[in-house]
Design an enzyme around this catalytic site. Sequence first.
Site, PDB file in Angstrom:
ATOM      1  N   ASP A 158       0.859  -1.169   0.000  1.00  0.00           N
ATOM      2  CA  ASP A 158       0.000   0.000   0.000  1.00  0.00           C
ATOM      3  C   ASP A 158       0.910   1.239   0.000  1.00  0.00           C
ATOM      4  O   ASP A 158       2.063   1.174   0.444  1.00  0.00           O
ATOM      5  CB  ASP A 158      -0.874  -0.074   1.263  1.00  0.00           C
ATOM      6  N   ASP A 162      -0.187   4.969   0.809  1.00  0.00           N
ATOM      7  CA  ASP A 162      -0.435   5.926   1.890  1.00  0.00           C
ATOM      8  C   ASP A 162      -0.507   5.221   3.235  1.00  0.00           C
ATOM      9  O   ASP A 162      -1.250   4.258   3.396  1.00  0.00           O
ATOM     10  CB  ASP A 162      -1.741   6.689   1.640  1.00  0.00           C
ATOM     11  N   ASP A 186      -2.044  -0.460   5.853  1.00  0.00           N
ATOM     12  CA  ASP A 186      -2.412   0.035   7.180  1.00  0.00           C
ATOM     13  C   ASP A 186      -3.927  -0.005   7.410  1.00  0.00           C
ATOM     14  O   ASP A 186      -4.384   0.235   8.530  1.00  0.00           O
ATOM     15  CB  ASP A 186      -1.879   1.450   7.414  1.00  0.00           C
TER      16      ASP A 186
HETATM   17 MG   LIG Z   1      -2.989   3.039   3.405  1.00  0.00          MG
END
Ligand SMILES: [Mg+2]
Length: 179
Positions: free
Chosen positions: A6, A8, A137
């Site tokens: 991922d 961000d 995240d």
């Molecule tokens: Mg993310």
Amino acid sequence: MLILLDQDGVLADFDEGFRRAWRARHPDHSPVARAQRRAFRVRDDYPAERRADVERIYASPGFFRGLEPVAGSIEAVREMLALGFDVRICTAPIDDYQHCVVEKYQWIEHHFGRLFTRRMILSKDKTLVAGDWLIDDNPVVKGARVPVWRHAVLDAPYNVESTAQARIRWETWRELLER
Ligand SMILES: [Mg+2]
């Protein structure tokens, strides 16, 4: 091993970049501190009347391009490549994509070079992308299919409830190699 990363909150420090931009634009209202973050989406940690202000920050030109790397992330990617892993960036643009999409590419080029942008996969549904691990995240990554990857959640205050198959920090990502 194919690792989906991922962007961000994993490579680019969206959370800190948001607070920096918020302080510049709203010096009279403190942003929500990282330790107080509870919702995965930043806007959900703000009262309803402030959510438009929140979204304006990350829809603004320069926001995504200007994010600092998450500490340890660049080094970890280089180590994965040195170990011979196939590393891809798997990222979901925001709905206000005008600046986000091109700036995500610019960010990857800035840190890893132009050729690395070939490794980018932009998808709102990461369950449609194949890999061995997805490092993300987001506490819950859902979509149209049962994913073929296992989810390693990158530890953050807003994802402590996640039931992902692994929880890592950039200092500990090598634990995935033993699974
Ligand atoms: Mg993310």
